[in-house]
Design a protein around this motif. Structure first.
Motif, PDB file in Angstrom:
ATOM      1  N   THR A  43      41.218  32.989  45.771  1.00 55.26           N
ATOM      2  CA  THR A  43      42.163  31.873  45.690  1.00 55.26           C
ATOM      3  C   THR A  43      42.892  31.953  44.526  1.00 55.26           C
ATOM      4  O   THR A  43      42.567  32.570  43.566  1.00 55.26           O
ATOM      5  CB  THR A  43      41.356  30.468  46.098  1.00 55.26           C
ATOM      6  N   GLY A  44      43.764  30.966  44.515  1.00 56.51           N
ATOM      7  CA  GLY A  44      44.609  30.672  43.459  1.00 56.51           C
ATOM      8  C   GLY A  44      44.511  29.606  42.590  1.00 56.51           C
ATOM      9  O   GLY A  44      44.989  29.252  41.371  1.00 56.51           O
ATOM     10  N   TYR A  45      43.223  28.651  43.064  1.00 56.98           N
ATOM     11  CA  TYR A  45      42.895  27.666  42.423  1.00 56.98           C
ATOM     12  C   TYR A  45      41.896  27.565  41.463  1.00 56.98           C
ATOM     13  O   TYR A  45      40.809  28.133  41.649  1.00 56.98           O
ATOM     14  CB  TYR A  45      42.443  26.503  43.404  1.00 56.98           C
ATOM     15  N   ASP A  46      42.164  27.516  40.167  1.00 50.51           N
ATOM     16  CA  ASP A  46      41.344  27.855  39.137  1.00 50.51           C
ATOM     17  C   ASP A  46      40.818  26.465  38.384  1.00 50.51           C
ATOM     18  O   ASP A  46      40.273  26.562  37.212  1.00 50.51           O
ATOM     19  CB  ASP A  46      41.976  28.745  38.099  1.00 50.51           C
ATOM     20  N   TYR A  62      33.704  34.056  43.187  1.00 54.19           N
ATOM     21  CA  TYR A  62      34.846  33.270  43.050  1.00 54.19           C
ATOM     22  C   TYR A  62      35.771  33.991  42.468  1.00 54.19           C
ATOM     23  O   TYR A  62      35.781  34.420  41.177  1.00 54.19           O
ATOM     24  CB  TYR A  62      34.708  31.854  42.357  1.00 54.19           C
ATOM     25  N   VAL A  63      36.852  34.524  42.973  1.00 48.77           N
ATOM     26  CA  VAL A  63      37.836  35.596  42.485  1.00 48.77           C
ATOM     27  C   VAL A  63      39.427  34.855  42.502  1.00 48.77           C
ATOM     28  O   VAL A  63      39.578  34.525  43.599  1.00 48.77           O
ATOM     29  CB  VAL A  63      37.964  36.925  43.262  1.00 48.77           C
ATOM     30  N   LEU A  64      39.810  34.886  41.497  1.00 53.64           N
ATOM     31  CA  LEU A  64      41.095  34.405  41.239  1.00 53.64           C
ATOM     32  C   LEU A  64      42.198  35.261  41.742  1.00 53.64           C
ATOM     33  O   LEU A  64      42.194  36.516  41.082  1.00 53.64           O
ATOM     34  CB  LEU A  64      41.517  33.759  39.924  1.00 53.64           C
ATOM     35  N   LYS A  65      43.192  35.012  42.406  1.00 59.20           N
ATOM     36  CA  LYS A  65      44.363  35.921  43.007  1.00 59.20           C
ATOM     37  C   LYS A  65      45.156  36.392  41.645  1.00 59.20           C
ATOM     38  O   LYS A  65      45.665  37.395  41.686  1.00 59.20           O
ATOM     39  CB  LYS A  65      45.302  35.185  43.755  1.00 59.20           C
ATOM     40  N   SER A  66      45.290  35.422  40.641  1.00 61.84           N
ATOM     41  CA  SER A  66      45.900  35.793  39.385  1.00 61.84           C
ATOM     42  C   SER A  66      45.271  36.682  38.516  1.00 61.84           C
ATOM     43  O   SER A  66      45.969  37.394  37.594  1.00 61.84           O
ATOM     44  CB  SER A  66      46.368  34.730  38.633  1.00 61.84           C
ATOM     45  N   ASP A  67      43.914  37.034  38.728  1.00 61.55           N
ATOM     46  CA  ASP A  67      43.273  38.019  38.083  1.00 61.55           C
ATOM     47  C   ASP A  67      43.570  39.407  38.245  1.00 61.55           C
ATOM     48  O   ASP A  67      43.629  39.555  39.458  1.00 61.55           O
ATOM     49  CB  ASP A  67      41.662  37.682  37.751  1.00 61.55           C
ATOM     50  N   GLY A  68      43.472  40.273  37.309  1.00 63.40           N
ATOM     51  CA  GLY A  68      43.497  41.849  37.751  1.00 63.40           C
ATOM     52  C   GLY A  68      42.213  42.000  38.634  1.00 63.40           C
ATOM     53  O   GLY A  68      42.281  43.105  39.399  1.00 63.40           O
ATOM     54  N   LEU A  69      41.310  41.056  38.806  1.00 59.60           N
ATOM     55  CA  LEU A  69      40.085  41.444  39.768  1.00 59.60           C
ATOM     56  C   LEU A  69      40.479  41.353  41.039  1.00 59.60           C
ATOM     57  O   LEU A  69      39.550  41.902  42.088  1.00 59.60           O
ATOM     58  CB  LEU A  69      38.947  40.460  39.342  1.00 59.60           C
ATOM     59  N   ALA A  70      41.740  41.182  41.175  1.00 58.69           N
ATOM     60  CA  ALA A  70      42.052  40.796  42.884  1.00 58.69           C
ATOM     61  C   ALA A  70      42.111  42.149  43.489  1.00 58.69           C
ATOM     62  O   ALA A  70      41.757  42.547  44.733  1.00 58.69           O
ATOM     63  CB  ALA A  70      43.497  40.224  42.835  1.00 58.69           C
ATOM     64  N   LEU A  71      42.271  43.287  42.588  1.00 61.65           N
ATOM     65  CA  LEU A  71      42.249  44.566  42.971  1.00 61.65           C
ATOM     66  C   LEU A  71      40.783  45.088  43.217  1.00 61.65           C
ATOM     67  O   LEU A  71      40.640  46.114  43.887  1.00 61.65           O
ATOM     68  CB  LEU A  71      43.024  45.436  41.890  1.00 61.65           C
ATOM     69  N   HIS A  72      39.992  44.369  42.933  1.00 60.98           N
ATOM     70  CA  HIS A  72      38.471  44.692  43.072  1.00 60.98           C
ATOM     71  C   HIS A  72      37.815  43.863  44.108  1.00 60.98           C
ATOM     72  O   HIS A  72      36.609  43.619  43.940  1.00 60.98           O
ATOM     73  CB  HIS A  72      37.632  44.421  41.530  1.00 60.98           C
ATOM     74  N   LEU A  73      38.404  43.354  44.652  1.00 55.95           N
ATOM     75  CA  LEU A  73      37.857  42.430  46.130  1.00 55.95           C
ATOM     76  C   LEU A  73      36.913  43.318  46.873  1.00 55.95           C
ATOM     77  O   LEU A  73      35.807  42.743  47.249  1.00 55.95           O
ATOM     78  CB  LEU A  73      39.241  41.953  47.070  1.00 55.95           C
ATOM     79  N   PRO A  74      37.190  44.570  47.138  1.00 50.34           N
ATOM     80  CA  PRO A  74      35.889  45.192  47.939  1.00 50.34           C
ATOM     81  C   PRO A  74      34.752  45.227  47.061  1.00 50.34           C
ATOM     82  O   PRO A  74      33.770  45.224  47.602  1.00 50.34           O
ATOM     83  CB  PRO A  74      36.392  46.532  48.161  1.00 50.34           C
ATOM     84  N   GLU A  75      34.790  45.506  45.854  1.00 48.93           N
ATOM     85  CA  GLU A  75      33.609  45.360  45.045  1.00 48.93           C
ATOM     86  C   GLU A  75      33.024  43.835  45.119  1.00 48.93           C
ATOM     87  O   GLU A  75      31.696  43.857  45.205  1.00 48.93           O
ATOM     88  CB  GLU A  75      33.962  45.675  43.470  1.00 48.93           C
ATOM     89  N   ALA A  76      33.843  42.936  44.856  1.00 50.95           N
ATOM     90  CA  ALA A  76      33.276  41.418  44.972  1.00 50.95           C
ATOM     91  C   ALA A  76      32.441  41.323  46.303  1.00 50.95           C
ATOM     92  O   ALA A  76      31.410  40.645  46.578  1.00 50.95           O
ATOM     93  CB  ALA A  76      34.479  40.509  44.957  1.00 50.95           C
ATOM     94  N   VAL A  77      33.108  41.642  47.600  1.00 51.25           N
ATOM     95  CA  VAL A  77      32.585  41.495  48.773  1.00 51.25           C
ATOM     96  C   VAL A  77      31.175  42.446  48.835  1.00 51.25           C
ATOM     97  O   VAL A  77      30.176  41.726  49.240  1.00 51.25           O
ATOM     98  CB  VAL A  77      33.409  42.269  50.185  1.00 51.25           C
ATOM     99  N   ARG A  78      31.149  43.468  48.314  1.00 47.05           N
ATOM    100  CA  ARG A  78      29.789  44.281  48.294  1.00 47.05           C
ATOM    101  C   ARG A  78      28.807  43.492  47.446  1.00 47.05           C
ATOM    102  O   ARG A  78      27.701  43.409  47.937  1.00 47.05           O
ATOM    103  CB  ARG A  78      29.980  45.832  47.716  1.00 47.05           C
TER     104      ARG A  78
END
Length: 99
Positions: A43-46, A62-78
């Motif tokens: 989400t974008g809600y921080d 909990y991953v923020l869309k504004s973080d560079g971690l958005a590119l790591h969404l597959p890792e977050a899901v795993r």
């Protein structure tokens, strides 16, 4: 949809809801009804109160869309699928500061 598909992980964007959706209540109900389904908030809600409320409701990630971690969404899901926590660094800071 969860009832029909029985997913291992639900990726929830609290900003993409319509109507009377209340995210914290929804996560609690989801975790109670489907304890084997893990929740990842993307989400974008921080705001610290959202962060704390959703984590305490049972979201493992909990991953923020504004973080560079958005590119790591597959890792977050795993990670969440493996029942390990996955938070954006700023989310960890907000969660700890809202206590």
């Amino acid at each position: 949809m969860v009832r029909e598909k029985s997913p291992d992980v639900v990726v929830l964007d609290i900003g993409m809801s319509t109507g009377q959706f209340e995210p914290i209540t929804a996560v609690k109900a989801l975790r109670r009804a489907y304890p084997d389904t893990q929740v990842l908030v993307f989400t974008g809600y921080d705001d610290g109160m959202w962060v704390r409320g959703l984590i305490e409701a049972g979201a493992l990630g909990y991953v923020l869309k504004s973080d560079g971690l958005a590119l790591h969404l597959p890792e977050a899901v795993r990670e969440v699928h493996a029942r390990r926590r996955f938070y954006s660094p700023s989310v960890s800071d907000k969660y700890l500061s809202c206590g």
